[in-house]
Design a protein around this motif. Sequence first.
Motif, mmCIF file in Angstrom:
data_model
loop_
_atom_site.group_PDB
_atom_site.id
_atom_site.type_symbol
_atom_site.label_atom_id
_atom_site.label_comp_id
_atom_site.label_asym_id
_atom_site.label_seq_id
_atom_site.Cartn_x
_atom_site.Cartn_y
_atom_site.Cartn_z
ATOM 1 N N LEU A 1 -47.411 -82.460 -12.752
ATOM 2 C CA LEU A 1 -47.791 -81.067 -12.494
ATOM 3 C C LEU A 1 -49.155 -80.990 -11.806
ATOM 4 O O LEU A 1 -49.358 -80.203 -10.874
ATOM 5 N N ARG A 2 -50.087 -81.810 -12.279
ATOM 6 C CA ARG A 2 -51.433 -81.815 -11.684
ATOM 7 C C ARG A 2 -51.388 -82.197 -10.203
ATOM 8 O O ARG A 2 -52.276 -81.841 -9.443
ATOM 9 N N ARG A 3 -50.358 -82.928 -9.802
ATOM 10 C CA ARG A 3 -50.233 -83.330 -8.400
ATOM 11 C C ARG A 3 -49.295 -82.419 -7.616
ATOM 12 O O ARG A 3 -48.871 -82.750 -6.507
ATOM 13 N N GLY A 4 -48.960 -81.277 -8.226
ATOM 14 C CA GLY A 4 -48.247 -80.266 -7.459
ATOM 15 C C GLY A 4 -46.730 -80.388 -7.465
ATOM 16 O O GLY A 4 -46.072 -79.810 -6.597
ATOM 17 N N TRP A 5 -46.183 -81.128 -8.426
ATOM 18 C CA TRP A 5 -44.727 -81.189 -8.530
ATOM 19 C C TRP A 5 -44.243 -80.137 -9.526
ATOM 20 O O TRP A 5 -44.809 -79.981 -10.609
ATOM 21 N N THR A 6 -43.191 -79.427 -9.190
ATOM 22 C CA THR A 6 -42.458 -78.657 -10.198
ATOM 23 C C THR A 6 -41.712 -79.675 -11.056
ATOM 24 O O THR A 6 -41.110 -80.613 -10.531
ATOM 25 N N ALA B 1 -20.311 -73.837 -29.524
ATOM 26 C CA ALA B 1 -20.938 -74.284 -28.269
ATOM 27 C C ALA B 1 -21.429 -75.708 -28.496
ATOM 28 O O ALA B 1 -22.269 -75.947 -29.360
ATOM 29 N N VAL B 2 -20.887 -76.656 -27.762
ATOM 30 C CA VAL B 2 -21.282 -78.062 -27.924
ATOM 31 C C VAL B 2 -21.555 -78.700 -26.566
ATOM 32 O O VAL B 2 -21.044 -78.253 -25.539
ATOM 33 N N GLU B 3 -22.367 -79.745 -26.611
ATOM 34 C CA GLU B 3 -22.594 -80.622 -25.452
ATOM 35 C C GLU B 3 -23.353 -79.962 -24.307
ATOM 36 O O GLU B 3 -23.367 -80.467 -23.179
ATOM 37 N N GLN B 4 -24.026 -78.845 -24.602
ATOM 38 C CA GLN B 4 -24.934 -78.244 -23.630
ATOM 39 C C GLN B 4 -26.234 -79.051 -23.622
ATOM 40 O O GLN B 4 -26.492 -79.853 -24.519
ATOM 41 N N MET B 5 -27.070 -78.809 -22.633
ATOM 42 C CA MET B 5 -28.340 -79.523 -22.517
ATOM 43 C C MET B 5 -29.479 -78.554 -22.252
ATOM 44 O O MET B 5 -29.344 -77.629 -21.457
ATOM 45 N N TYR B 6 -30.597 -78.812 -22.930
ATOM 46 C CA TYR B 6 -31.795 -77.989 -22.807
ATOM 47 C C TYR B 6 -32.723 -78.542 -21.730
ATOM 48 O O TYR B 6 -32.939 -79.752 -21.658
ATOM 49 N N ALA B 7 -33.250 -77.673 -20.908
ATOM 50 C CA ALA B 7 -34.265 -78.088 -19.934
ATOM 51 C C ALA B 7 -35.400 -77.064 -19.919
ATOM 52 O O ALA B 7 -35.161 -75.857 -19.997
ATOM 53 N N GLN B 8 -36.612 -77.571 -19.833
ATOM 54 C CA GLN B 8 -37.803 -76.714 -19.736
ATOM 55 C C GLN B 8 -38.465 -77.028 -18.401
ATOM 56 O O GLN B 8 -38.558 -78.188 -18.013
ATOM 57 N N TRP B 9 -38.904 -75.991 -17.701
ATOM 58 C CA TRP B 9 -39.487 -76.221 -16.375
ATOM 59 C C TRP B 9 -40.884 -75.601 -16.278
ATOM 60 O O TRP B 9 -41.205 -74.632 -16.968
ATOM 61 N N PHE B 10 -41.654 -76.213 -15.394
ATOM 62 C CA PHE B 10 -43.030 -75.773 -15.147
ATOM 63 C C PHE B 10 -43.280 -75.789 -13.654
ATOM 64 O O PHE B 10 -42.907 -76.739 -12.968
ATOM 65 N N LYS B 11 -43.936 -74.755 -13.193
ATOM 66 C CA LYS B 11 -44.218 -74.620 -11.753
ATOM 67 C C LYS B 11 -45.730 -74.610 -11.551
ATOM 68 O O LYS B 11 -46.441 -73.801 -12.157
ATOM 69 N N PRO B 12 -46.257 -75.518 -10.704
ATOM 70 C CA PRO B 12 -47.706 -75.553 -10.470
ATOM 71 C C PRO B 12 -48.112 -74.480 -9.455
ATOM 72 O O PRO B 12 -47.276 -74.010 -8.678
ATOM 73 N N ARG B 13 -49.393 -74.132 -9.479
ATOM 74 C CA ARG B 13 -49.867 -73.120 -8.524
ATOM 75 C C ARG B 13 -49.619 -73.559 -7.081
ATOM 76 O O ARG B 13 -49.049 -72.809 -6.296
ATOM 77 N N THR B 14 -50.026 -74.766 -6.762
ATOM 78 C CA THR B 14 -49.856 -75.256 -5.386
ATOM 79 C C THR B 14 -48.772 -76.321 -5.383
ATOM 80 O O THR B 14 -48.948 -77.401 -5.931
ATOM 81 N N GLU B 15 -47.650 -75.985 -4.776
ATOM 82 C CA GLU B 15 -46.518 -76.893 -4.783
ATOM 83 C C GLU B 15 -46.677 -77.921 -3.669
ATOM 84 O O GLU B 15 -46.778 -77.557 -2.501
ATOM 85 N N ALA C 1 -51.312 -62.055 -14.765
ATOM 86 C CA ALA C 1 -50.864 -63.346 -14.228
ATOM 87 C C ALA C 1 -50.641 -64.375 -15.330
ATOM 88 O O ALA C 1 -51.330 -64.366 -16.347
ATOM 89 N N LEU C 2 -49.667 -65.244 -15.101
ATOM 90 C CA LEU C 2 -49.475 -66.406 -15.969
ATOM 91 C C LEU C 2 -50.293 -67.543 -15.379
ATOM 92 O O LEU C 2 -50.036 -67.982 -14.245
ATOM 93 N N GLU C 3 -51.286 -67.996 -16.126
ATOM 94 C CA GLU C 3 -52.143 -69.085 -15.654
ATOM 95 C C GLU C 3 -52.410 -70.017 -16.828
ATOM 96 O O GLU C 3 -53.275 -69.743 -17.659
ATOM 97 N N ILE C 4 -51.655 -71.095 -16.866
ATOM 98 C CA ILE C 4 -51.773 -72.058 -17.969
ATOM 99 C C ILE C 4 -52.608 -73.231 -17.487
ATOM 100 O O ILE C 4 -52.316 -73.841 -16.460
ATOM 101 N N VAL C 5 -53.658 -73.546 -18.219
ATOM 102 C CA VAL C 5 -54.547 -74.639 -17.793
ATOM 103 C C VAL C 5 -54.563 -75.789 -18.800
ATOM 104 O O VAL C 5 -55.281 -76.781 -18.598
ATOM 105 N N GLY C 6 -53.812 -75.672 -19.869
ATOM 106 C CA GLY C 6 -53.699 -76.764 -20.840
ATOM 107 C C GLY C 6 -52.360 -76.677 -21.519
ATOM 108 O O GLY C 6 -51.833 -75.579 -21.738
ATOM 109 N N GLU D 1 -59.629 -85.850 -11.883
ATOM 110 C CA GLU D 1 -58.222 -85.535 -12.107
ATOM 111 C C GLU D 1 -57.941 -84.141 -11.517
ATOM 112 O O GLU D 1 -58.695 -83.201 -11.751
ATOM 113 N N PRO D 2 -56.871 -83.988 -10.704
ATOM 114 C CA PRO D 2 -56.566 -82.649 -10.167
ATOM 115 C C PRO D 2 -56.338 -81.652 -11.307
ATOM 116 O O PRO D 2 -55.896 -82.029 -12.386
ATOM 117 N N ALA D 3 -56.625 -80.386 -11.053
ATOM 118 C CA ALA D 3 -56.528 -79.357 -12.095
ATOM 119 C C ALA D 3 -55.080 -79.123 -12.512
ATOM 120 O O ALA D 3 -54.153 -79.257 -11.708
#
Lengths: 349, 349
Positions: free
Chosen positions: B123-128, B75-89, A31-36, B29-31
């Motif tokens: 993220l701690r409050r469950g938002w992707t 390749a020009v004018e592209q945009m980078y995005a990084q995403w994170f998904k919490p356990r409980t959405e 599992a992927l489980e990131i806590v920090g 603070e939520p986990a």
Amino acid sequence: MSRLPSVRSLVAALAFGGLGFAIPAVAEEPALEIVGMGSFHVGGRLAEVSGQPPRDIVFTPGAPPARIDPNGLYAVEQMYAQWFKPRTERGRVPILLWHGGGLSGVTYETTPDGREGWVNWFLRRGWTVYNSDAVERGRSGWASPDVWPAPALHLPVGNPFERFRIGQGEGSYSHDPAKRRVLPGNQFPTEAYDQFPRQLSPRWTTTDQPTIAAYIALVDKVCPCVIVFHSQAGQFGFRVAQARPDKVMALVAVEPSSVGDPARVDVLKAVPTLMLYGDFIEQDPRWPTIRRTGIGFAERIRAAGGHADVVDLPAAGIRGNSHMIMMDRNSSEVAQVIQTWLQQKGLWR
Amino acid sequence: MSRLPSVRSLVAALAFGGLGFAIPAVAEEPALEIVGMGSFHVGGRLAEVSGQPPRDIVFTPGAPPARIDPNGLYAVEQMYAQWFKPRTERGRVPILLWHGGGLSGVTYETTPDGREGWVNWFLRRGWTVYNSDAVERGRSGWASPDVWPAPALHLPVGNPFERFRIGQGEGSYSHDPAKRRVLPGNQFPTEAYDQFPRQLSPRWTTTDQPTIAAYIALVDKVCPCVIVFHSQAGQFGFRVAQARPDKVMALVAVEPSSVGDPARVDVLKAVPTLMLYGDFIEQDPRWPTIRRTGIGFAERIRAAGGHADVVDLPAAGIRGNSHMIMMDRNSSEVAQVIQTWLQQKGLWR
């Protein structure tokens, strides 16, 4: 860890062209489980610019102009690092991932075809991971021509295709995907090739020393550690380990395009080193020389009483790897080779 | 959600200079529990360069030179995005964080003094969460002078100190921390100011249209969503919402330095908007005008039958905020204002 063969049997087996152990079939991905998670900039210096006239700049339409005095002090040559901590830590030290030239830490994130990269792979196995952007790339920023007079080098979209052993060398790239000449059996996800050049970062050929200084600052901040480094980072990984041998528990050189200071290999004798090379090297005009340089450096480490394993992946039965091994379809298989080696070094529990 | 006051009472209370509800004291603070993470580049185009001679480049010492043909497609004018998904959405849609000018997604990561930024907070409050680098910044890369002829603008270390309402305006910055004139009561972690300019990213003033195009591509890929946008991204947030009003569930404009197309505010009437401003605005030569523009745009949205709340933080009892609200010592308190507002909009469960 007792199930794994000794390093000696691994190396002996490699000499016969096999890995000497079965790569465990992973029935279920951990599992992927990131806590920090966090990021910071490290290293760098203040550079002074003087004698330039002030300028009025309208930053956004409708906003009043702001007077910008270009003279003054600039933050330059710092380096960005992002870190992730897994719930259950199994690595005895963190892994630092250092990307190659013209690229950034994106190298180790999602692959061009959308699979998880090595950042996730090692996190899933309980390693704390630091993924950085070298000086001048990505989120590290870059200095003005007042500070770095040399122009930046921008790579056209076809350049990595022809130079990274994805296509069949010079002239093999075409804007038309149907006309691209791929090396047969190549593991690069060529159907998603067009996503890859969007990761390219302009580069300089004059920033090696500041880059090494910033990596040393990173090592001083977060190590002891394992460093996994790719391509251009060959010299960075080895030279930084030569500067801080007590802080580097192991080096994993993934197709290093350059090496450390040959006059100081003795410094590396307490730093176990793994060096990996992919496929198609003999078919390329540049790669046999690059590999010869790397293997020569590994031999020097051994001659100095150190420990350096060189894994020729196709000779070990892992075929088709381009230079971008961490993006190839079998990237997880190669990550497992690194993982097994690190386990054998006692760096994972 | 029933414990929360209605939007109407919130807005009414704001008119009296208070928030109209108690910001819940967070005892614990939520986990932080991230179970998915990745990145991608979106948008952009291929730009052609022609008529330039080829160059031989030695990329790393000891490696054979590689012949680089600068002509070709980039390749020009592209945009980078990084995403994170919490356990409980718990967010009904993801939150997109868009940074301001001369900066990158680092804005929302760890604060200069090492606290968790808004990426972690939401993220701690469950938002992707999707955290991106605008076109030209950070991991999005930038185009050569052949493609973008205007020079990049580099900001000296003291510029944000004087312009972002941290110090007392022009001349308030000194290289000597003891001599810096901070606005009294400022919430920016000034003791860690020197870390902040290391995040600065060179910028252009000619890339607004490609940036908007790339943000639209991002919205098309990952929305419906909430967009939280800061400073220069004012026009990006509003104009992108005007282009894709059906995909944007809410807009949170944090000190926008510019706005959307005033001729098309009616398009925004179904997109609830929250606009936040920090402290010290009257003491600055530029900020009263910037704020007036933003408030005027909010009024136009309301006149068109839409919904736009403007929160003046000091009037609501939250004092001392610089322009970099998400880095200020009370950044979590302001995040809670956003969170409460989003809950009232029914976007969190």
